[in-house]
Design an enzyme around this catalytic site. Sequence first.
Site, short mmCIF file in Angstrom:
data_model
loop_
_atom_site.label_atom_id
_atom_site.label_comp_id
_atom_site.label_asym_id
_atom_site.label_seq_id
_atom_site.Cartn_x
_atom_site.Cartn_y
_atom_site.Cartn_z
CB ALA A 62 1.91 -2.33 10.03
N GLY A 101 4.86 -6.40 11.71
CA GLY A 101 4.75 -5.71 12.99
C GLY A 101 4.40 -6.65 14.13
CD GLU A 104 8.94 -4.76 12.54
OE1 GLU A 104 7.78 -4.52 12.14
OE2 GLU A 104 9.94 -4.14 12.14
CD GLU A 124 7.70 -6.31 7.81
OE1 GLU A 124 8.22 -7.44 7.59
OE2 GLU A 124 7.35 -5.96 8.95
N1 3HC Z 1 -3.16 -5.02 7.03
C1 3HC Z 1 -4.42 -4.81 6.61
N2 3HC Z 1 -5.23 -5.79 6.15
C2 3HC Z 1 -4.73 -7.03 6.13
C3 3HC Z 1 -3.41 -7.33 6.54
C4 3HC Z 1 -2.62 -6.26 7.03
N3 3HC Z 1 -1.36 -6.44 7.47
N4 3HC Z 1 -3.20 -8.64 6.39
C5 3HC Z 1 -4.34 -9.17 5.91
N5 3HC Z 1 -5.26 -8.20 5.74
C6 3HC Z 1 -6.65 -8.35 5.30
C7 3HC Z 1 -6.74 -8.91 3.89
O1 3HC Z 1 -6.70 -7.88 2.94
C8 3HC Z 1 -8.07 -9.62 3.92
O2 3HC Z 1 -9.07 -8.64 3.81
P1 3HC Z 1 -10.47 -8.98 3.09
O3 3HC Z 1 -11.07 -10.09 3.88
O4 3HC Z 1 -11.20 -7.70 3.15
O5 3HC Z 1 -10.10 -9.39 1.70
C9 3HC Z 1 -8.16 -10.16 5.35
O6 3HC Z 1 -7.24 -9.38 6.11
C10 3HC Z 1 -7.79 -11.63 5.48
O7 3HC Z 1 -6.53 -11.82 4.87
P2 3HC Z 1 -6.17 -13.16 4.08
O8 3HC Z 1 -7.29 -13.55 3.20
O9 3HC Z 1 -4.83 -12.96 3.49
O10 3HC Z 1 -6.10 -14.20 5.29
P3 3HC Z 1 -5.20 -15.47 5.44
O11 3HC Z 1 -5.60 -16.13 6.68
O12 3HC Z 1 -5.17 -16.24 4.16
O13 3HC Z 1 -3.69 -14.92 5.64
C11 3HC Z 1 -1.97 -13.53 6.58
C12 3HC Z 1 -3.35 -14.19 6.77
C13 3HC Z 1 -0.89 -14.64 6.49
C14 3HC Z 1 -1.68 -12.67 7.78
C15 3HC Z 1 -1.96 -12.73 5.27
O14 3HC Z 1 -3.09 -11.90 5.24
C16 3HC Z 1 -0.75 -11.87 5.08
O15 3HC Z 1 0.26 -12.34 4.60
N6 3HC Z 1 -0.87 -10.57 5.43
C17 3HC Z 1 0.14 -9.59 5.17
C18 3HC Z 1 1.27 -9.76 6.13
C19 3HC Z 1 2.25 -8.64 5.96
O16 3HC Z 1 2.71 -8.31 4.89
N7 3HC Z 1 2.61 -8.05 7.10
C20 3HC Z 1 3.53 -6.99 7.14
C21 3HC Z 1 2.78 -5.76 7.21
S1 3HC Z 1 3.84 -4.40 7.08
C22 3HC Z 1 4.38 -4.17 8.63
O17 3HC Z 1 4.07 -4.86 9.55
C23 3HC Z 1 5.23 -2.94 8.68
C24 3HC Z 1 6.09 -2.84 9.85
O18 3HC Z 1 7.32 -3.44 9.61
C25 3HC Z 1 6.26 -1.40 10.18
#
Ligand code: 3HC
Length: 678
Positions: A62, A101, A104, A124
């Site tokens: 997400a 997501g 999911e 998450e």
């Molecule tokens: N939403 C919005 N922005 C995101 C994002 C997300 N889920 N994941 C990464 N970004 C952004 C980062 O802030 C960064 O932005 P910037 O360039 O402006 O600083 C850019 O994307 C690149 O991210 P990284 O530098 O972290 O890139 P990497 O390649 O090193 O890592 C990744 C990629 C492993 C996907 C890492 O970004 C990550 O762990 N992201 C978060 C994953 C996460 O927590 N997902 C769950 C989201 S909650 C969800 O899905 C809810 C659902 O259950 C309803």
Amino acid sequence: MSKVTTKREGEVLVVTLDNPPVNAFSTEVRNAMAAAVEDAASDDGVKAVVIRAEGRMFSGGADITEFGKAPVHPTLPELIDSIENLDKPVVAALNGTALGGGCEIALGCNYRIGVPATKIGLPEVKIGILPGAGGTQRLPRVVGVEEALPIIVTGNPVSAKKAEAIGLLDRIVAPERLREEAIAFAREVAGGSEHPVSSKRTDRIDAHDPGVFKAFREKNARRLKGLDAPARCIEAVELATQLSYDEGIAKEREFFMELVMGDQSKALRHVFFAERQAGKIDGLPKDAVPLPIRKVGIIGAGTMGGGIAMNFLSAGYDVTIVEREQEALDRGVGIIRKNYDATARKGRMTEEQVEKAMGHLSTSLDYQDLADCDLVIEAVFELMAIKKDVFGKLDAICKPDAIMASNTSYLDVNEIAACTSRPEQVVGLHFFSPANIMRLLEVVRGEKTSPQVMATAMDLAKKIGKVAVVSGVCHGFIGNRMLAKRQEQASELLMEGARPAQVDKVLTDFGFPMGPFQMADLAGLDIGWDPEKTSSATVREVLCERGRRGQKTGKGFYDYDENRQRTPSDEVDAVIADFAAKSGEEQRDISDEEIRERLLYPMVNEGALILEEGVSQRASDIDTVWVNGYGWPPHTGGPMFWADTIGLDSVLAGLEKHGMEVSQLLREKAAKGETFNG
Ligand code: 3HC
Ligand code: NAI
């Protein structure tokens, strides 16, 4: 250009997600994908669907930037339901990481195929929430409760191989063939009448061991203490075994909303974005592109030199370590080898990877061997005279565009730079111990350090897996400078009547892994203590004199048994009381609240001074330093975010109550009702 495109391949509709950098499911993406699903549903010519993605991963989940705002339809759960409800088989083609997501969505598909580099996870919990688009209910139905629990509660992803073994992936194919294999798979299953539907499966749930939840809670109790999200994650999976799917989903939604609006999730989301923001340098000219770094020189094979070397060796850089004596060199290389072997024994590296890393290492007693290095990092003793001597030599030997870095903890990087003819190429690279493990790197920008050298340092940090934070030059930089304020108070509190165990407990209750006295015992009280020059002037010195030098001697601020279990020491209490009496200090009972305020508020104030002086670019960088380098509990967001949460007026009032220094910035912000992290 649409972020979701569709293309017909005969009877298969290929839906492609393309939303760089991480293919997050933003509102726009959800809308476009929902439209694609509708197209697939209404077109009789479509017999099967493939969902795939462009770019280096499937999806990071997400869009976290949309959290905390009013939900916009179609929500991710609605989109996933529409995929699952399609009366045509859907195959997810996972070209790389599929998180949150993203995972999911894949669970909402009937089939999942991946490549060897695919990683699937539900992270998450790391941002203080639980999977809120069916993950807590679908994953246990697909892989079983025993496998689902650790994935959901730790947030750590599983490899493609593991995913296949537990039934999360149906097939693993070569990356270059993923698209066509997915289409072929879709054609293969298109004719069938029955397809696995995650939410409808009961086989795995039925087979679960009812004792698994109790055992899991007990095993992880210490690690999860005080954290809201993991507790809800476990509860949600447990409910998947007790309720119908629809009832379970309703509970998941309820938990999700509660957590996403809570302070812990806000703090953890702050930490997530703060870490990424920290890597950016404000006002850096566009032409400051990173220099290529291939060969790294390290001076000193001690505690830090060896650890620093491992970072580069593991990342495939050629490393030359230079020492002043053969014995130290042999010892240092021996420790590197031992650390790698231990990592291999734990299964975190293969023998082949260890040999590959070691193969990049060369050693020397001659500085001349650093002549072809692109970067040299000095990690010799913390004495200005020695550092100056080393940098003088480097200046004469290093190639013209080489970067010369110091790992100094406290010394003035400008002064070190000034003894070279090229101060613009000198930078501080302050690694933390153990340097092969700790993620934090303070990149210390000297007055004359060039933008290109800064850009290179930040880029390099990312390549070796560090979280880099820029600091200006000052005594102790961001982290140690603030730590000193806490240490000062910790010692003072002992004089006033607090006990080491009480001070430590206040910090561990707050969420730190250990308190200052436990830490001192672990590190050794005799760091920097010289038995020849001891003067019995501090509690620490006297403890060293009495052989209480920390865990390694079985006693320090605490007594330790053979299992390293600690108990408070009467001898230490007596030494403290003696010091207090000599200084005329009256010992009194001190409340935990006072201890917490006196340890933590001065750190916030020092952080404010650091901001005021421009030593740090932004408050969130300070938070990143403390969360990654000093064990500040991430669920409170770091010192500056925590101060924002409790209110700067409260911090100000606390500092004044205890007669402590208050910075101008803190005073102004408190008066205006502002926060540090704005
Ligand atoms: N939403 C919005 N922005 C995101 C994002 C997300 N889920 N994941 C990464 N970004 C952004 C980062 O802030 C960064 O932005 P910037 O360039 O402006 O600083 C850019 O994307 C690149 O991210 P990284 O530098 O972290 O890139 P990497 O390649 O090193 O890592 C990744 C990629 C492993 C996907 C890492 O970004 C990550 O762990 N992201 C978060 C994953 C996460 O927590 N997902 C769950 C989201 S909650 C969800 O899905 C809810 C659902 O259950 C309803
Ligand atoms: P250490 O004492 O373990 O290692 C220093 C090594 O440098 C020794 O092996 C010594 O033989 C070698 N050395 C000394 N002078 C030399 C010279 N002129 N040429 C080549 N080699 C020389 O010290 P440690 O702990 O590794 O610290 C090194 C630096 O890192 C210091 O500046 C320290 O402040 C800093 N630092 C230390 C941290 C720690 O926790 N130990 C954390 C962060 C930084």
